[in-house]
Design a protein around this motif. Structure first.
Motif, PDB file in Angstrom:
ATOM      1  N   SER A 196       0.857  -1.287  -0.048  1.00 26.98           N
ATOM      2  CA  SER A 196       0.044  -0.061   0.135  1.00 26.98           C
ATOM      3  C   SER A 196       0.914   1.347  -0.008  1.00 26.98           C
ATOM      4  O   SER A 196       0.416   2.198  -0.713  1.00 26.98           O
ATOM      5  CB  SER A 196      -0.880  -0.126   0.969  1.00 26.98           C
ATOM      6  N   LEU A 197       1.986   1.199   0.691  1.00 23.05           N
ATOM      7  CA  LEU A 197       2.817   2.469   0.648  1.00 23.05           C
ATOM      8  C   LEU A 197       3.743   2.370  -0.506  1.00 23.05           C
ATOM      9  O   LEU A 197       4.804   3.351  -0.639  1.00 23.05           O
ATOM     10  CB  LEU A 197       3.799   2.531   1.961  1.00 23.05           C
TER      11      LEU A 197
ATOM     12  N   GLN B 184      16.587   9.571   3.667  1.00 20.05           N
ATOM     13  CA  GLN B 184      16.332  11.088   3.623  1.00 20.05           C
ATOM     14  C   GLN B 184      17.354  11.818   4.445  1.00 20.05           C
ATOM     15  O   GLN B 184      18.124  11.209   5.232  1.00 20.05           O
ATOM     16  CB  GLN B 184      15.029  11.237   4.264  1.00 20.05           C
ATOM     17  N   SER B 185      17.489  13.089   4.164  1.00 23.07           N
ATOM     18  CA  SER B 185      18.594  13.910   5.114  1.00 23.07           C
ATOM     19  C   SER B 185      18.314  13.944   6.498  1.00 23.07           C
ATOM     20  O   SER B 185      17.071  14.558   6.468  1.00 23.07           O
ATOM     21  CB  SER B 185      18.796  15.342   4.354  1.00 23.07           C
ATOM     22  N   TYR B 186      18.941  13.808   7.193  1.00 21.35           N
ATOM     23  CA  TYR B 186      18.651  13.821   8.881  1.00 21.35           C
ATOM     24  C   TYR B 186      19.918  14.542   9.463  1.00 21.35           C
ATOM     25  O   TYR B 186      21.096  14.358   9.072  1.00 21.35           O
ATOM     26  CB  TYR B 186      18.414  12.620   9.496  1.00 21.35           C
ATOM     27  N   SER B 187      19.494  15.532  10.383  1.00 18.48           N
ATOM     28  CA  SER B 187      20.592  16.330  11.075  1.00 18.48           C
ATOM     29  C   SER B 187      21.309  15.548  12.227  1.00 18.48           C
ATOM     30  O   SER B 187      20.900  14.350  12.456  1.00 18.48           O
ATOM     31  CB  SER B 187      20.178  17.533  11.731  1.00 18.48           C
ATOM     32  N   LEU B 188      22.402  15.998  12.640  1.00 18.88           N
ATOM     33  CA  LEU B 188      23.035  15.256  14.103  1.00 18.88           C
ATOM     34  C   LEU B 188      21.990  15.290  15.251  1.00 18.88           C
ATOM     35  O   LEU B 188      22.159  14.657  15.888  1.00 18.88           O
ATOM     36  CB  LEU B 188      24.331  16.118  14.230  1.00 18.88           C
TER      37      LEU B 188
ATOM     38  N   ALA C  16       8.838   9.737   8.591  1.00 17.34           N
ATOM     39  CA  ALA C  16       7.711   9.321   7.733  1.00 17.34           C
ATOM     40  C   ALA C  16       7.435   7.810   8.055  1.00 17.34           C
ATOM     41  O   ALA C  16       8.299   6.997   8.180  1.00 17.34           O
ATOM     42  CB  ALA C  16       7.828   9.896   6.349  1.00 17.34           C
ATOM     43  N   GLN C  17       6.150   7.505   7.995  1.00 21.30           N
ATOM     44  CA  GLN C  17       5.894   6.055   8.026  1.00 21.30           C
ATOM     45  C   GLN C  17       6.430   5.252   6.960  1.00 21.30           C
ATOM     46  O   GLN C  17       6.948   4.184   7.277  1.00 21.30           O
ATOM     47  CB  GLN C  17       4.323   6.030   7.643  1.00 21.30           C
ATOM     48  N   THR C  18       6.386   5.549   5.804  1.00 26.55           N
ATOM     49  CA  THR C  18       7.217   4.951   4.643  1.00 26.55           C
ATOM     50  C   THR C  18       8.512   4.539   5.222  1.00 26.55           C
ATOM     51  O   THR C  18       9.287   3.433   5.050  1.00 26.55           O
ATOM     52  CB  THR C  18       7.161   5.609   3.319  1.00 26.55           C
ATOM     53  N   ASP C  19       9.294   5.687   5.591  1.00 25.90           N
ATOM     54  CA  ASP C  19      10.884   5.503   5.904  1.00 25.90           C
ATOM     55  C   ASP C  19      10.957   4.700   7.091  1.00 25.90           C
ATOM     56  O   ASP C  19      11.805   3.984   7.401  1.00 25.90           O
ATOM     57  CB  ASP C  19      11.333   6.912   6.080  1.00 25.90           C
TER      58      ASP C  19
END
Length: 297
Positions: A25-26, A211-215, A258-261
């Motif tokens: 579904s995703l 996805q890009s995430y910070s420290l 995010a739910q997908t991630d």
């Protein structure tokens, strides 16, 4: 073993009923095509470092217990026991490592004590990091974690008493003569803190592959990773913490991912660790074939 097999059956049913349907579904198969392979490689390198540190810690503990085995044989025992931990029951992994360590002249009693010390230091440092972190990031989860730590402490005390009384007569020729060294165990503690840092960096790299995430998110993962490992470890019904560890990771990251991630993240986390374990096992087997060494009697 029966409980673990039953749990695996329920986990398999859950994957069929919930996980696979959410995957479709995703449209997660399409999402896989956008993953950064460079970040996956970085995460894999950190994960290799995580297992290398685990080997160094075990070797240090054995040395502190007065045993000085051949390093090649210790590497063999450690590498070949990585995959059997997924087999229901603890005998496959710990039994194999004990047997191979015995061939390196490590007494069975010393191996058992080393496993106990590994658990004590791993869980102790995990609690040292996770409890303050959960007070900061997820205070509603603290009481559950404290309950687990208290139960673990009781089991650990029983295990210590049992280990002190375990003195098989057949092990006299392997008698430990060197007393435990305090400085060595301080080193073990700091190595375990380094283990959690490296594992946190591996998961942060894995998250950045999606996805890009910070420290700032690294700080939260530094809490999530040891907490998920500790809860998975004390969940004796789950082989290698399978399912439990991923559920705890899901809980920690669902507020900022995010739910997908999230589904991809927890899935890739287990697949990455399993893939590195397969890589290390196969690498050692190939190395042993290409550069054989005589086993110590």
């Amino acid at each position: 073993t029966v409980v673990k097999v039953t749990f695996l059956g329920f986990l398999f049913y859950f994957c069929l009923q919930f996980f696979l349907s959410r995957w479709e579904s995703l449209q997660l198969s399409d999402r896989l095509g956008t993953i950064s392979l460079s970040w996956i490689l970085v995460a894999a390198l950190f994960t290799v470092g995580y297992y290398c540190l685990g080997l160094l810690i075990w070797a240090t503990i054995l040395h502190n217990l007065g045993s000085q085995p051949d390093f090649h044989m210790i590497v063999r025992a450690y590498a070949l026991s990585l995959l059997p931990k997924y087999i229901p029951g603890n005998f496959a992994a710990y039994g194999l490592r004990t047997q191979l360590a015995f061939r390196a002249k490590v007494p069975v009693s010393v191996s058992m004590k080393s496993f106990l010390l590994e658990a004590v230091f791993a869980l102790g440092t995990a609690a040292l990091i996770s409890i303050p972190g959960m007070v900061r990031f997820t205070p509603t989860f603290v009481h559950c974690f404290f309950a687990g730590i208290i139960a673990l402490g009781a089991l650990g005390l029983i295990a210590v008493i049992a280990a002190r009384s375990f003195k098989p007569a057949s092990m006299d020729r392997f008698r430990v003569t060197a007393p435990p060294r305090f400085k060595g165990y301080v080193t073990v503690m700091f190595l375990y803190l380094l283990v959690w840092l490296v594992s946190g960096l591996a998961h942060w790299s894995l998250a950045n592959a999606l996805q890009s995430y910070s420290l700032s998110h690294l700080a939260q993962l530094m809490v999530a990773v040891p907490a998920s490992w500790a809860i998975g470890f004390v969940s004796i019904f789950a082989p290698a913490g399978l399912g439990v560890r991923e559920a705890v990771l899901y809980f920690f990251v669902n507020t900022w991912m995010a739910q997908t991630d999230i589904i991809l993240f927890v899935t890739l986390s287990r697949l990455l660790m399993f893939g590195v374990e397969v890589f290390l096992t196969v690498s050692f087997v190939l190395y042993s074939k290409l550069a054989p060494r005589p086993e110590m009697a």
